[in-house]
Design a protein around this motif. Structure first.
Motif, PDB file in Angstrom:
ATOM      1  N   SER A  48       0.820  -1.225   0.000  1.00  0.00           N
ATOM      2  CA  SER A  48       0.000   0.000   0.000  1.00  0.00           C
ATOM      3  C   SER A  48       0.851   1.272   0.000  1.00  0.00           C
ATOM      4  N   GLU A  49       2.143   1.137   0.341  1.00  0.00           N
ATOM      5  CA  GLU A  49       3.020   2.303   0.425  1.00  0.00           C
ATOM      6  C   GLU A  49       3.781   2.586  -0.866  1.00  0.00           C
ATOM      7  N   LYS A  50       3.512   1.841  -1.914  1.00  0.00           N
ATOM      8  CA  LYS A  50       4.267   2.002  -3.161  1.00  0.00           C
ATOM      9  C   LYS A  50       4.231   3.435  -3.689  1.00  0.00           C
ATOM     10  N   SER A  51       3.104   4.104  -3.504  1.00  0.00           N
ATOM     11  CA  SER A  51       2.983   5.484  -4.001  1.00  0.00           C
ATOM     12  C   SER A  51       3.911   6.433  -3.250  1.00  0.00           C
ATOM     13  N   LEU A  52       4.322   6.049  -2.033  1.00  0.00           N
ATOM     14  CA  LEU A  52       5.226   6.888  -1.238  1.00  0.00           C
ATOM     15  C   LEU A  52       6.683   6.690  -1.640  1.00  0.00           C
ATOM     16  N   LYS A 110       9.095   6.880   7.144  1.00  0.00           N
ATOM     17  CA  LYS A 110       8.650   5.668   7.843  1.00  0.00           C
ATOM     18  C   LYS A 110       8.547   4.489   6.882  1.00  0.00           C
ATOM     19  N   ALA A 111       8.033   4.745   5.680  1.00  0.00           N
ATOM     20  CA  ALA A 111       7.882   3.680   4.688  1.00  0.00           C
ATOM     21  C   ALA A 111       9.247   3.151   4.258  1.00  0.00           C
ATOM     22  N   LEU A 112      10.201   4.062   4.024  1.00  0.00           N
ATOM     23  CA  LEU A 112      11.552   3.652   3.643  1.00  0.00           C
ATOM     24  C   LEU A 112      12.226   2.866   4.761  1.00  0.00           C
ATOM     25  N   TYR A 113      12.042   3.319   5.987  1.00  0.00           N
ATOM     26  CA  TYR A 113      12.635   2.630   7.138  1.00  0.00           C
ATOM     27  C   TYR A 113      12.024   1.243   7.312  1.00  0.00           C
ATOM     28  N   SER A 114      10.709   1.147   7.184  1.00  0.00           N
ATOM     29  CA  SER A 114      10.027  -0.127   7.371  1.00  0.00           C
ATOM     30  C   SER A 114      10.407  -1.128   6.284  1.00  0.00           C
ATOM     31  N   TYR A 174      12.497  13.753  14.270  1.00  0.00           N
ATOM     32  CA  TYR A 174      12.204  14.914  13.422  1.00  0.00           C
ATOM     33  C   TYR A 174      11.189  15.876  14.036  1.00  0.00           C
ATOM     34  N   LYS A 175      11.047  15.832  15.345  1.00  0.00           N
ATOM     35  CA  LYS A 175      10.019  16.654  15.991  1.00  0.00           C
ATOM     36  C   LYS A 175      10.282  18.144  15.844  1.00  0.00           C
ATOM     37  N   ASN A 176      11.543  18.540  15.691  1.00  0.00           N
ATOM     38  CA  ASN A 176      11.873  19.964  15.527  1.00  0.00           C
ATOM     39  C   ASN A 176      12.179  20.322  14.076  1.00  0.00           C
ATOM     40  N   SER A 177      11.957  19.372  13.178  1.00  0.00           N
ATOM     41  CA  SER A 177      12.226  19.636  11.759  1.00  0.00           C
ATOM     42  C   SER A 177      11.048  20.386  11.139  1.00  0.00           C
ATOM     43  N   GLU A 178      11.186  20.670   9.852  1.00  0.00           N
ATOM     44  CA  GLU A 178      10.106  21.349   9.132  1.00  0.00           C
ATOM     45  C   GLU A 178       9.482  20.428   8.077  1.00  0.00           C
ATOM     46  N   LEU A 179       9.563  19.133   8.325  1.00  0.00           N
ATOM     47  CA  LEU A 179       9.002  18.166   7.392  1.00  0.00           C
ATOM     48  C   LEU A 179       7.493  18.079   7.540  1.00  0.00           C
ATOM     49  N   THR A 180       6.817  17.807   6.425  1.00  0.00           N
ATOM     50  CA  THR A 180       5.362  17.639   6.441  1.00  0.00           C
ATOM     51  C   THR A 180       5.008  16.225   6.903  1.00  0.00           C
ATOM     52  N   GLU A 181       3.733  16.010   7.187  1.00  0.00           N
ATOM     53  CA  GLU A 181       3.284  14.678   7.590  1.00  0.00           C
ATOM     54  C   GLU A 181       3.517  13.667   6.470  1.00  0.00           C
ATOM     55  N   ASN A 182       3.320  14.094   5.224  1.00  0.00           N
ATOM     56  CA  ASN A 182       3.549  13.190   4.101  1.00  0.00           C
ATOM     57  C   ASN A 182       5.027  12.809   3.998  1.00  0.00           C
TER      58      ASN A 182
END
Length: 312
Positions: free
Chosen positions: A30-34, A213-217, A199-207
């Motif tokens: 399901s994560e292929k699009s990511l 997370k998908a790459l790590y998993s 990444y709690k202090n980063s400026e990354l979006t939720e996407n």
């Protein structure tokens, strides 16, 4: 009675592992699009490496990630997004990282550096470079300066490794291989939420966090990362025995939090290395190892100041 309990526990464990594995396969699909590459894929030695570029400045900053970073392109984004109006930036994802293919070739320092240089060349990113290595990639940056000094105009260490730290360090590749198996079974997915802490202090979006997370998993420990661990000590000794960089060097040094080994030694070794540079300096930051996600604005300001002072 004891044997019966052991058998029941083993059966329950096997069932849980099977559920985790099936869940992992379903979510991976399901994560292929990511997992569409964000950067440009270039062929190096028959496999693809991913290089991301942005900005149009005269100076080119090349970002090299720390060991095992799931998505170098997104890992550095909070920092390089502060710099693209003035500089051209490039992020190289080595084999086994981010969107690049995995590779079971040797990760000796000459091979790694050769791969990186070829990837940049094929992506149309030309030297000289300001190298911006994080953690373990500090070894590659220093070796680059030793072997091809005309290609390196400066080094900006983002809590980068000093070779002395790794020469006496024993990295257990058995642990890395076990982590690799657990990842393939889908167990890494259970802790992928730890990305939010990093990444709690980063400026990354939720996407963007979902992509990491998908790459790590999918591949929390690659063959290339295991091979890096196996030869890391030898690489560090080669670099330690080489010349100190002559070009300007600025080292940002963390408080040691997030280092998997001796935190105090990490900081002390980094400071000692910086103090022995002919044309170097350092800035200590009271934040964890992934400094570019905690103090990206301050680091960006200091990078601009440093490069401005060292304009030719």
């Amino acid at each position: 009675m004891v044997l019966k309990i052991v058998i029941i526990v083993l059966i329950e464990l096997c069932v849980l592992l099977l559920i985790a594995f099936i869940n992992h396969r379903i979510k991976t699909e399901s994560e292929k699009s990511l997992l569409e590459p964000i950067g440009q894929l270039v062929e190096v030695e028959g496999k693809n490496m991913c290089v991301y570029t942005e900005g149009e400045g005269e100076k080119t900053l090349v970002f090299l990630s720390g060991g095992g970073t799931p998505s170098p392109i997104l890992d550095f984004k909070s920092l390089y997004s502060q710099l693209t109006e003035e500089y051209k930036i490039a992020v190289v994802e080595k084999f086994g990282y981010g969107f690049s293919d995995d590779n079971d070739r040797s990760r000796d320092i000459d091979t790694m550096l050769d791969d990186t240089r070829k990837a940049l060349s094929k992506a149309g990113v030309q030297a000289p470079y300001v190298l911006c290595p994080h953690s373990l990639s500090g070894l590659e940056a220093i070796y680059w300066a030793q072997k091809y000094p005309d290609e390196v105009s400066a080094i900006i260490g983002l809590d980068m490794a000093a070779p002395e730290y790794y020469t006496d360090l024993n990295i257990s590749t058995n642990v890395l291989k076990l982590d690799q198996v657990l990842c393939e079974m889908g167990l890494a997915r259970l802790i992928s939420g730890s990305v939010n802490i990093l990444y709690k202090n980063s400026e990354l979006t939720e996407n963007e966090l979902s992509i990491i997370k998908a790459l790590y998993s999918r591949r929390c420990v690659s063959d290339a990362v295991v091979n890096e661990g196996e030869i890391c000590k030898e690489n560090a000794k080669i670099i330690r025995d080489g010349a100190m960089p002559k070009m300007p060097v600025l080292m940002f040094i963390s408080n040691g939090e997030g280092i998997n080994y001796d935190k105090k030694a990490w900081v002390e070794t980094s400071v000692s290395y910086a103090e022995n540079l002919e044309n170097g300096g350092y800035i200590k930051l009271d934040c964890p190892h992934y400094i570019h996600n905690f103090e990206h604005k301050k680091i960006a300001e200091e990078i601009k100041r440093f490069l401005g002072e060292n304009d030719e």
